[in-house]
Design an enzyme around this catalytic site. Structure first.
Site, PDB file in Angstrom:
ATOM      1  N   HIS A 306       4.566  19.145  23.970  1.00 14.44           N
ATOM      2  CA  HIS A 306       5.858  19.286  23.295  1.00 14.44           C
ATOM      3  C   HIS A 306       6.294  17.939  22.745  1.00 14.44           C
ATOM      4  O   HIS A 306       6.065  16.910  23.381  1.00 14.44           O
ATOM      5  CB  HIS A 306       6.923  19.813  24.262  1.00 14.44           C
ATOM      6  CG  HIS A 306       8.098  20.409  23.580  1.00 14.44           C
ATOM      7  ND1 HIS A 306       9.141  19.646  23.111  1.00 14.44           N
ATOM      8  CD2 HIS A 306       8.376  21.693  23.233  1.00 14.44           C
ATOM      9  CE1 HIS A 306      10.021  20.438  22.532  1.00 14.44           C
ATOM     10  NE2 HIS A 306       9.571  21.692  22.580  1.00 14.44           N
ATOM     11  N   ASP A 363       6.212  28.739  25.271  1.00 20.73           N
ATOM     12  CA  ASP A 363       5.317  29.791  24.783  1.00 20.73           C
ATOM     13  C   ASP A 363       4.176  30.116  25.744  1.00 20.73           C
ATOM     14  O   ASP A 363       3.436  31.064  25.515  1.00 20.73           O
ATOM     15  CB  ASP A 363       4.724  29.385  23.423  1.00 20.73           C
ATOM     16  CG  ASP A 363       5.793  29.359  22.340  1.00 20.73           C
ATOM     17  OD1 ASP A 363       6.603  30.284  22.302  1.00 20.73           O
ATOM     18  OD2 ASP A 363       5.810  28.403  21.544  1.00 20.73           O
TER      19      ASP A 363
HETATM   20  C1  SDX Z   1       7.638  25.317  20.239  1.00 20.59           C
HETATM   21  O1  SDX Z   1      10.307  21.420  18.893  1.00 20.59           O
HETATM   22  C2  SDX Z   1      10.688  22.378  19.623  1.00 20.59           C
HETATM   23  O2  SDX Z   1      11.697  22.293  20.260  1.00 20.59           O
HETATM   24  C3  SDX Z   1       9.817  23.601  19.577  1.00 20.59           C
HETATM   25  C4  SDX Z   1      10.086  24.724  20.607  1.00 20.59           C
HETATM   26  C5  SDX Z   1      11.419  25.426  20.327  1.00 20.59           C
HETATM   27  O3  SDX Z   1      11.991  25.974  21.269  1.00 20.59           O
HETATM   28  O4  SDX Z   1      11.836  25.462  19.166  1.00 20.59           O
HETATM   29  O5  SDX Z   1      10.085  24.214  21.931  1.00 20.59           O
HETATM   30  C6  SDX Z   1       9.026  25.850  20.499  1.00 20.59           C
HETATM   31  O6  SDX Z   1       7.265  25.158  19.113  1.00 20.59           O
HETATM   32  C7  SDX Z   1       6.748  24.973  21.420  1.00 20.59           C
HETATM   33  C8  SDX Z   1       5.413  24.368  20.997  1.00 20.59           C
HETATM   34  C9  SDX Z   1       4.377  25.447  20.720  1.00 20.59           C
HETATM   35  N1  SDX Z   1       3.104  24.928  20.237  1.00 20.59           N
HETATM   36  C10 SDX Z   1       1.989  24.878  20.976  1.00 20.59           C
HETATM   37  O7  SDX Z   1       1.965  25.236  22.156  1.00 20.59           O
HETATM   38  C11 SDX Z   1       0.736  24.422  20.259  1.00 20.59           C
HETATM   39  C12 SDX Z   1      -0.044  23.435  21.105  1.00 20.59           C
HETATM   40  N2  SDX Z   1       0.674  22.194  21.198  1.00 20.59           N
HETATM   41  C13 SDX Z   1       0.594  21.255  20.200  1.00 20.59           C
HETATM   42  O8  SDX Z   1      -0.212  21.342  19.101  1.00 20.59           O
HETATM   43  C14 SDX Z   1       1.509  20.020  20.282  1.00 20.59           C
HETATM   44  O9  SDX Z   1       1.621  19.621  21.614  1.00 20.59           O
HETATM   45  C15 SDX Z   1       2.885  20.199  19.645  1.00 20.59           C
HETATM   46  C16 SDX Z   1       2.782  20.678  18.200  1.00 20.59           C
HETATM   47  C17 SDX Z   1       3.748  21.188  20.417  1.00 20.59           C
HETATM   48  C18 SDX Z   1       3.599  18.824  19.640  1.00 20.59           C
HETATM   49  O10 SDX Z   1       2.956  17.965  18.770  1.00 20.59           O
HETATM   50  P1  SDX Z   1       3.290  16.385  18.671  1.00 20.59           P
HETATM   51  O11 SDX Z   1       4.577  16.055  19.262  1.00 20.59           O
HETATM   52  O12 SDX Z   1       3.052  15.995  17.235  1.00 20.59           O
HETATM   53  O13 SDX Z   1       2.170  15.720  19.586  1.00 20.59           O
HETATM   54  P2  SDX Z   1       0.765  15.277  19.139  1.00 20.59           P
HETATM   55  O14 SDX Z   1       0.064  16.375  18.437  1.00 20.59           O
HETATM   56  O15 SDX Z   1       0.860  13.966  18.414  1.00 20.59           O
HETATM   57  O16 SDX Z   1       0.039  15.056  20.540  1.00 20.59           O
HETATM   58  C19 SDX Z   1      -0.022  13.798  21.226  1.00 20.59           C
HETATM   59  C20 SDX Z   1      -1.354  13.752  21.914  1.00 20.59           C
HETATM   60  C21 SDX Z   1      -2.531  13.860  20.933  1.00 20.59           C
HETATM   61  O17 SDX Z   1      -3.624  13.196  21.526  1.00 20.59           O
HETATM   62  P3  SDX Z   1      -3.996  11.683  21.038  1.00 20.59           P
HETATM   63  O18 SDX Z   1      -4.213  11.753  19.558  1.00 20.59           O
HETATM   64  O19 SDX Z   1      -2.836  10.803  21.423  1.00 20.59           O
HETATM   65  O20 SDX Z   1      -5.284  11.335  21.781  1.00 20.59           O
HETATM   66  O21 SDX Z   1      -1.530  14.855  22.817  1.00 20.59           O
HETATM   67  C22 SDX Z   1      -2.626  15.676  22.370  1.00 20.59           C
HETATM   68  C23 SDX Z   1      -2.837  15.327  20.891  1.00 20.59           C
HETATM   69  O22 SDX Z   1      -4.159  15.631  20.481  1.00 20.59           O
HETATM   70  N3  SDX Z   1      -2.173  17.072  22.507  1.00 20.59           N
HETATM   71  C24 SDX Z   1      -2.928  18.075  22.966  1.00 20.59           C
HETATM   72  C25 SDX Z   1      -2.105  19.209  22.985  1.00 20.59           C
HETATM   73  N4  SDX Z   1      -0.878  18.860  22.534  1.00 20.59           N
HETATM   74  C26 SDX Z   1      -0.928  17.567  22.230  1.00 20.59           C
HETATM   75  N5  SDX Z   1      -4.210  18.116  23.352  1.00 20.59           N
HETATM   76  C27 SDX Z   1      -4.673  19.320  23.759  1.00 20.59           C
HETATM   77  N6  SDX Z   1      -3.927  20.454  23.803  1.00 20.59           N
HETATM   78  C28 SDX Z   1      -2.643  20.423  23.428  1.00 20.59           C
HETATM   79  N7  SDX Z   1      -1.907  21.527  23.445  1.00 20.59           N
END
Ligand code: SDX
Length: 429
Positions: A306, A363
């Protein structure tokens, strides 16, 4: 504490005002930065950008706190109704009895959609995703209220609020009925908000239907949990579209589209697809965890991570607990819940997830609960939309009637060619 920050740029000093919110959130006000210095702030993905002042929802992502108008979400999920929570979010206080009766009455009596709109459903293929139908039907509603679309007129806005809340529920249920080839079931105004939705989803004209109060209560809780989350992608979209003075229906329809993506609300469907795949392949969660860590793969653990929460999402805690309670009450066992719990356990012990503070989000478990309530997978993000609706309305209304309604217009750093000339087609490679 000083009330300005000093910025030294090219040998010159600038004083930037500081802003502190009611829960001690701090910001540097850079609104005059470009005018004073010629520089803009660069923040792709807006991870460090406060786009507005808001009185609606507070999140402390480090501590895992979420409050609507100061009230913890867990307290609302336990004690409130979705209708009451919607009122709280939109109008800023818990309604007294007269206010609640009046609001509920409005929601009950604006539940039908114009009969002509039923014909729109016939134009969609039976394979259409209900989110595609929902977004376009909601935008179409604006065609039926040409005299109530002025965002600056409080009377017009108040006229629309209960209509939007009530009719989108009907549109959502009809989308499902159309997708399975059943006749639509008209709303029953004697039923509560959630029971009415379940009736429109699952009743058929040829039989009477008993609505299970446990299912209604679980749905009520789920909708409250989803009701607002400050400046997430879809709410920011509603505010962005609304900032051009686009009407409420158009702004909400844009929010629905933003929510649909799997990085945002579409994650609930994607989580279930992921759990089903793991189940089909024998239930080994380690493979999914390994794939999520593999930088050569695009795979992410859906329902994990998140932007704001760097600890357990408080909503995931509530939903997980309710999965056990509701499945128990309904006498159901779901192997996907067991897989989800195992997946969480393995991921939370893994250094990759620990170092990055990746925890289950809202989720991760919601799909398991929707499934227990009989809601089909392609409707999960529609359910999220229904829940998020009061939040979208509250933000749109706050922006227009109480806050800063300056048009959203970020800048960019241009990095393309500096000069080029038009080449006639014969001269191109
Ligand atoms: C919602 O914003 C809100 O408030 C949203 C929400 C709401 O109520 O409105 O809470 C609802 O959208 C929940 C999120 C649902 N999405 C997912 O579950 C999809 C999986 N998660 C992600 O793709 C990700 O974590 C996000 C999109 C939720 C957040 O993305 P960010 O803040 O841009 O974080 P990032 O992608 O830059 O991640 C930081 C690091 C990265 O690794 P490095 O490059 O630093 O090595 O964490 C890793 C990412 O690759 N990472 C994950 C991961 N989520 C982040 N690695 C594996 N699996 C994951 N799920």
């Amino acid at each position: 504490m000083a009330n300005t920050a000093e910025l030294i740029l090219e040998g010159k000093s600038y004083q930037l005002p500081l802003i502190v919110g009611s829960c001690e959130e701090k910001a540097i006000d850079i609104r005059k930065l470009r005018a004073d210095t010629g520089y803009i702030a660069f923040d792709s993905g807006y991870g460090n950008t406060g786009s507005c002042m808001s009185n609606i929802t507070f999140i402390d992502g480090e501590k895992g706190i979420l409050c609507y108008r100061g009230i913890p979400v867990a307290e609302l999920a336990e004690k409130s109704t979705f209708v009451e929570t919607s009122y709280l979010l939109i109008y800023g206080h818990l309604p007294n009895k007269t206010e609640l009766d009046n609001f509920s009455h409005q929601l009950r009596y604006h539940s039908m959609i114009h009969e002509d709109m039923l014909r729109f459903y016939d134009g969609y293929p039976s394979t259409a995703h209900p989110m595609a139908i929902l977004s376009s039907m909601v935008c179409s509603l604006s065609a039926y209220y040409p005299d109530s679309l002025d965002p600056k007129d409080p009377a017009q806005v108040d006229h629309l609020v209960p209509r939007v809340l009530s009719k989108i529920r009907t549109i959502a249920a009809y989308s499902y009925k159309k997708s399975i080839g059943q006749p639509v079931v008209y709303p029953q105004n004697a039923l509560s908000y959630c029971a009415n939705f379940l009736h429109m989803m699952f009743a058929v004209p040829s039989e009477t239907m008993e609505i299970d109060p446990d299912v209604t209560a679980a749905l009520n809780m789920l909708l409250i949990i989803h009701a607002d989350h400050e400046q997430n992608c879809s709410t920011s979209t509603v505010r962005l579209v609304g900032s051009s003075d686009a009407n409420l229906f158009a702004s909400v329809a844009a929010g629905i589209c933003a929510l649909w993506g799997p990085k945002h609300g579409g994650a609930n469907q994607a989580v279930m697809e992921m759990l089903e795949t793991i189940h089909k392949n024998g239930g080994d969660v380690n493979k999914a965890v390994a794939a999520a860590k593999d930088k050569d793969s695009d795979f992410k653990l859906m329902g994990f991570g998140h932007r704001v929460y760097k600890s357990y999402d408080p909503r995931a805690t509530i939903i997980r607990k309710n999965c056990d309670v509701i499945l128990g009450k309904l006498g159901k066992k779901d192997p996907l819940l067991e897989i989800a719990k195992r997946l969480e356990e393995v991921a939370l012990k893994d250094p990759y997830f620990r170092e990055r503070n990746l925890y289950p989000n809202v989720d991760f478990y919601s799909g398991v609960l929707y499934r227990a309530l009989g809601i089909p997978k392609n409707m999960y993000t529609v359910m999220f939309s229904l829940g998020r609706l009061p939040g979208w309305i509250a933000h749109w209304r706050e922006m227009h009637l109480e806050g800063d309604d300056r048009i959203y217009r970020p800048r960019q750093i241009y990095n393309g060619p500096t000069t080029a000339n038009y080449v006639p087609i014969e001269g191109r490679k």
